[in-house]
Write an enzyme that holds these catalytic residues in place. Structure first.
Site, PDB file in Angstrom:
ATOM      1  CD1 TRP A   1      44.751 -41.505  87.665  1.00 35.22           C
ATOM      2  CD2 TRP A   1      43.928 -39.929  88.439  1.00 35.22           C
ATOM      3  NE1 TRP A   1      44.867 -41.608  89.332  1.00 35.22           N
ATOM      4  CE2 TRP A   1      44.455 -40.539  89.562  1.00 35.22           C
ATOM      5  CE3 TRP A   1      43.331 -38.535  89.912  1.00 35.22           C
ATOM      6  CZ2 TRP A   1      45.471 -39.917  90.599  1.00 35.22           C
ATOM      7  CZ3 TRP A   1      43.329 -38.190  90.468  1.00 35.22           C
ATOM      8  CH2 TRP A   1      43.866 -39.019  91.692  1.00 35.22           C
TER       9      TRP A   1
ATOM     10  CG  ASP B   1      46.748 -36.249  83.237  1.00 36.86           C
ATOM     11  OD1 ASP B   1      47.614 -36.792  84.143  1.00 36.86           O
ATOM     12  OD2 ASP B   1      45.849 -37.611  83.775  1.00 36.86           O
TER      13      ASP B   1
ATOM     14  CE  LYS C   1      50.770 -39.214  90.536  1.00 40.53           C
ATOM     15  NZ  LYS C   1      49.481 -38.682  90.384  1.00 40.53           N
TER      16      LYS C   1
HETATM   17  C1  LIG Z   1      48.204 -38.407  90.301  1.00 37.12           C
HETATM   18  C2  LIG Z   1      47.478 -37.869  88.982  1.00 37.12           C
HETATM   19  C3  LIG Z   1      46.598 -37.523  88.725  1.00 37.12           C
HETATM   20  C4  LIG Z   1      46.449 -36.098  90.094  1.00 37.12           C
HETATM   21  O1  LIG Z   1      47.558 -35.952  90.281  1.00 37.12           O
HETATM   22  P1  LIG Z   1      47.323 -33.519  91.333  1.00 37.12           P
HETATM   23  O2  LIG Z   1      48.476 -33.578  90.901  1.00 37.12           O
HETATM   24  O3  LIG Z   1      47.646 -34.210  92.866  1.00 37.12           O
HETATM   25  O4  LIG Z   1      46.452 -32.933  90.885  1.00 37.12           O
HETATM   26  C5  LIG Z   1      45.863 -37.089  87.531  1.00 37.12           C
HETATM   27  N1  LIG Z   1      46.853 -37.704  87.068  1.00 37.12           N
HETATM   28  C6  LIG Z   1      46.642 -39.011  86.695  1.00 37.12           C
HETATM   29  C7  LIG Z   1      47.220 -39.779  86.239  1.00 37.12           C
HETATM   30  C8  LIG Z   1      47.619 -39.351  87.942  1.00 37.12           C
HETATM   31  O5  LIG Z   1      48.190 -39.654  87.960  1.00 37.12           O
END
Ligand SMILES: *Cc1c(COP(=O)(O)O)cnc(C)c1O
Length: 359
Positions: free
Chosen positions: A101, A169, A193
């Site tokens: 990521w 993030d 998530k």
């Molecule tokens: C799932 C995830 C993403 C991507 O998320 P999207 O909403 O599908 O773009 C980015 N960073 C992390 C840490 C993730 O777990």
């Protein structure tokens, strides 16, 4: 009704009381005769949901009024590009590379041609750790980290003490623990998530930071546009924001971020100690001092064919989502807020039995 035990990495389980509340209100929100999905975002009814959710995010994390809370679309992935577009002004942008990521975020910085530098990385050990953080540049435009690495199962115990503003993030550990917001300039994550269904990206940004944006950036991609419009420059994901608001109520009912963190600690301790107990059969991916409380990635080194059998048998025993991410393979159990200690006990019992039969 039978509900599956859900260890999916995202989208993932939502606490049953949240789903039940949404179900009760699905046809008639607060007895008004329409669903929250069926009403204009410009109404008092929806605005109340939106502003309540904003207040709860700020209150739970302790973000002051210097910050704006936005609910955007395009996923966390759009932020990989939107962040450098808005926050880079020619000084170096520092990235700490802890896996897939952050690599994607770095790729977008590269495409945009901004001045960036990868200041630390754990790629040399297959991203099994959070790397040591070197001396950072106080003149950097920002320092970028991923709080929890969903695929590799590593997590910052605490955020690095950066000299410039920190961009985080937190997609896969949103609402799972308290954080130190002192250096944080921008904090974001897709809510699918740990905060509800897919389709909403939470972005918390310091308002003065948002002012950096150049007038070369399209309006719709400027944070300032959405701050001015309370996230309603275009139609937001109204139902997703409503679900997030219900999820935030659930976090309060479960002791706030501190309360859910205590549970998450118990859950992950239980699973990691099982892996350590059975180290002749299972092997955890993350180094011990970088272990994530949210995503536990592990293997069966002596016979990888057993990993698929493990996942299939677990599903037969009502446990969903244990297949590892395709990049890493193996097994991954995601222990987000909706997963209970009891659920993890059932998984650990299954793991013991599986190791006994196949060891
Ligand atoms: C799932 C995830 C993403 C991507 O998320 P999207 O909403 O599908 O773009 C980015 N960073 C992390 C840490 C993730 O777990």
């Amino acid at each position: 009704m039978d509900r599956i035990i859900n260890f999916s990495a995202g989208p993932s389980g939502i606490p049953l009381p949240v789903l039940e509340k949404a179900k009760d209100e699905f046809l008639s929100y607060k007895g008004l005769g329409y669903s929250i999905m069926e009403v204009s975002h410009r109404t008092k009814v929806f605005e109340e949901v939106l502003f309540n959710a904003i207040a709860k995010v700020k209150n739970l994390y302790g973000f002051s009024d210097d910050y704006a809370v936005l609910f955007l679309q395009g996923g966390a992935s759009l932020q990989f590009a939107q962040i450098p577009m808005n926050l880079s002004r020619g000084n170096v942008c520092e990235y700490i590379n802890t896996g897939n990521w952050t690599q994607k975020a770095i790729q977008e910085a590269e495409i945009l041609g901004i001045n960036y530098k990868v200041v630390a990385s754990s790629q040399d050990t297959k991203f099994d750790r959070i790397p040591d953080i070197p001396e950072l540049d106080s003149n950097a435009d920002y320092t970028y980290i991923c709080s929890n690495n969903t695929i590799y199962g590593t997590q910052y115990l605490e955020f690095p003490k950066t000299k410039s503003t920190l961009v985080v993030d937190s997609s896969s550990d949103l609402f799972s623990r308290e954080i130190d917001v002192k250096n944080v300039g921008l904090f974001y994550g897709g809510i699918q998530k740990n905060g509800g269904p897919a389709g909403v990206t939470l972005v918390v940004i310091k308002k003065d930071l948002a002012q950096r944006v150049s007038d070369k950036i399209p309006n719709i991609l400027r944070y300032t546009t959405q701050i001015k419009a309370d996230s309603m420059s275009n139609t937001p994901n109204t139902f997703g924001i409503y679900m997030l608001d219900l999820m935030l109520d659930w976090v309060y009912e479960n002791g706030g971020l501190k309360g859910v963190d205590e549970k998450n600690t118990q859950k992950s301790n239980l699973l990691y100690s099982a892996i350590d107990d059975m180290s002749d059969f299972y092997k955890g991916h993350a180094q011990k001092n970088s272990r994530s409380k949210m995503n536990v990635s592990f293997n069966i080194p002596k016979n990888q064919d057993l990993e698929k059998i493990f996942v299939d048998q677990a599903l037969k025993e009502n446990m969903l989502g244990l297949k590892g991410h395709r990049i890493l393979g193996g097994i991954r159990a995601s222990l987000y807020n909706a997963v209970s200690l009891k659920d993890v006990e059932i998984l650990v019992d299954f793991m013991r039995e599986f190791a006994r039969k196949n060891g």
